[in-house]
Design an enzyme around this catalytic site. Structure first.
Site, mmCIF file in Angstrom:
data_model
loop_
_atom_site.group_PDB
_atom_site.id
_atom_site.type_symbol
_atom_site.label_atom_id
_atom_site.label_comp_id
_atom_site.label_asym_id
_atom_site.label_seq_id
_atom_site.Cartn_x
_atom_site.Cartn_y
_atom_site.Cartn_z
ATOM 1 N N ASP A 109 -6.661 -3.021 -2.637
ATOM 2 C CA ASP A 109 -5.605 -1.855 -3.123
ATOM 3 C C ASP A 109 -5.605 -2.195 -4.623
ATOM 4 O O ASP A 109 -5.835 -3.425 -5.042
ATOM 5 C CB ASP A 109 -4.381 -1.900 -2.428
ATOM 6 C CG ASP A 109 -3.845 -0.458 -2.418
ATOM 7 O OD1 ASP A 109 -4.289 0.363 -3.306
ATOM 8 O OD2 ASP A 109 -2.694 0.063 -1.848
ATOM 9 N N ASP A 110 -5.174 -1.193 -5.317
ATOM 10 C CA ASP A 110 -5.022 -1.303 -6.633
ATOM 11 C C ASP A 110 -3.649 -2.070 -7.062
ATOM 12 O O ASP A 110 -3.603 -2.903 -8.308
ATOM 13 C CB ASP A 110 -4.987 0.167 -7.619
ATOM 14 C CG ASP A 110 -3.937 1.267 -6.979
ATOM 15 O OD1 ASP A 110 -3.460 0.742 -5.801
ATOM 16 O OD2 ASP A 110 -3.962 2.308 -7.409
ATOM 17 N N ASP A 113 3.809 -2.266 -4.947
ATOM 18 C CA ASP A 113 4.691 -2.265 -5.819
ATOM 19 C C ASP A 113 6.229 -2.328 -4.770
ATOM 20 O O ASP A 113 6.551 -3.425 -4.775
ATOM 21 C CB ASP A 113 4.873 -0.399 -6.054
ATOM 22 C CG ASP A 113 6.046 -0.072 -6.818
ATOM 23 O OD1 ASP A 113 7.349 -0.644 -6.599
ATOM 24 O OD2 ASP A 113 5.867 0.744 -7.860
HETATM 25 O O1 PRP Z 1 3.602 -0.989 -2.720
HETATM 26 P P1 PRP Z 1 4.049 0.517 -2.640
HETATM 27 O O2 PRP Z 1 5.352 0.829 -3.071
HETATM 28 O O3 PRP Z 1 3.880 1.089 -1.100
HETATM 29 O O4 PRP Z 1 3.138 1.392 -3.441
HETATM 30 C C1 PRP Z 1 1.791 1.033 -3.641
HETATM 31 C C2 PRP Z 1 0.895 2.057 -3.255
HETATM 32 O O5 PRP Z 1 1.325 3.211 -4.020
HETATM 33 C C3 PRP Z 1 -0.072 3.759 -4.476
HETATM 34 O O6 PRP Z 1 -0.759 4.615 -3.460
HETATM 35 P P2 PRP Z 1 -0.176 6.141 -3.296
HETATM 36 O O7 PRP Z 1 0.486 6.237 -2.007
HETATM 37 O O8 PRP Z 1 0.320 6.715 -4.478
HETATM 38 O O9 PRP Z 1 -1.628 6.978 -3.040
HETATM 39 P P3 PRP Z 1 -3.082 6.982 -3.726
HETATM 40 O O10 PRP Z 1 -3.637 5.429 -3.802
HETATM 41 O O11 PRP Z 1 -3.720 7.973 -3.134
HETATM 42 O O12 PRP Z 1 -2.494 7.452 -5.277
HETATM 43 C C4 PRP Z 1 -0.815 2.517 -4.643
HETATM 44 O O13 PRP Z 1 -2.194 2.953 -4.839
HETATM 45 C C5 PRP Z 1 -0.611 1.570 -3.625
HETATM 46 O O14 PRP Z 1 -1.223 1.925 -2.296
HETATM 47 O O1 HPA Z 2 3.250 1.477 -10.954
HETATM 48 C C1 HPA Z 2 2.611 2.293 -10.308
HETATM 49 N N1 HPA Z 2 1.764 3.039 -10.878
HETATM 50 C C2 HPA Z 2 0.635 4.045 -10.337
HETATM 51 N N2 HPA Z 2 0.979 4.405 -8.845
HETATM 52 C C3 HPA Z 2 1.972 3.649 -8.316
HETATM 53 N N3 HPA Z 2 2.315 3.611 -7.173
HETATM 54 C C4 HPA Z 2 3.237 2.749 -6.707
HETATM 55 N N4 HPA Z 2 3.706 2.123 -8.037
HETATM 56 C C5 HPA Z 2 2.735 2.674 -8.987
HETATM 57 MG MG MG Z 3 -2.697 3.842 -2.897
#
Ligand code: PRP
Ligand code: HPA
Ligand code: MG
Length: 175
Positions: A109-110, A113
């Site tokens: 994952d990217d 958080d």
């Molecule tokens: O540790 P957490 O608080 O759960 O947050 C982290 C997750 O939030 C974001 O995804 P998001 O749900 O925004 O979806 P996306 O990847 O489609 O942008 C990010 O890419 C992680 O997958």
């Molecule tokens: O710091 C952040 N950046 C972008 N997307 C996210 N989703 C959870 N935390 C983050």
């Molecule tokens: Mg995500």
């Protein structure tokens, strides 16, 4: 209710901004791969969409892994976290490759958080290796390998969510 403070978004709570360019992101993904190369080999990469798709492609390319699956999880609507929704689970084929528990699979994952997304996917694949490019302190214990830690009050701006735009000079009141 009148007088009640409006709910702050995660981004508003996170006072600092950490913008990441494509270049920087590519470098960080390559650095992540150097570490993962010591841990593998992996049968397949499981990308947590959508944010995990970009690092998964780069990591899989560097590690020579050709099987990539997705687990599609949504929680943030822009920058507000709601309930986690699993829109698509891990494929039967990838599950088999991981012996049902994720052994030899690499979850990418990217970032982590709060760690809620990572925790959910770890429960699906308890023996998989979990790698993210960035980690905030609350989610960090869930991750096996990451590259850069940023503080919990930082909001990371990814290159696919941002665009270059004009910034006025300081003397004209720019912050
Ligand atoms: O540790 P957490 O608080 O759960 O947050 C982290 C997750 O939030 C974001 O995804 P998001 O749900 O925004 O979806 P996306 O990847 O489609 O942008 C990010 O890419 C992680 O997958
Ligand atoms: O710091 C952040 N950046 C972008 N997307 C996210 N989703 C959870 N935390 C983050
Ligand atoms: Mg995500």
């Amino acid at each position: 209710m009148a007088g009640e403070a409006p709910e702050l978004s995660a981004q508003e709570r996170a006072g600092r901004a950490f913008p990441v360019s494509w270049d920087q992101f590519h470098r960080d993904c390559r650095a992540l791969t150097w570490r993962l190369n010591e841990v593998g080999p992996f049968h397949a990469v499981i990308a947590i969409t959508r944010g995990g798709l970009v690092p998964a492609a780069i990591v899989a390319r560097e590690l020579g892994v050709r099987i990539i699956d997705t687990v599609c999880v949504a929680s943030y609507d822009h920058d507000k976290q709601g309930d986690l929704q699993v829109l698509k689970g891990i494929s039967e084929q990838a599950m088999k490759l991981g012996g049902g528990t994720g052994k030899g699979l690499l979850i990418v994952d990217d970032l982590v958080d709060t760690g809620k997304t990572g925790k959910l996917v770890r429960e699906m694949l308890p023996d998989a290796h979990f790698a993210t490019v960035y980690a905030k302190p609350k989610g960090r214990p869930l991750v096996d390998t990451f590259i850069t830690e940023v503080s919990q009050d930082t909001w990371i701006f990814f290159p696919w969510d941002t665009a270059l735009s004009y910034h006025p000079p300081l003397r004209d009141g720019a912050a």
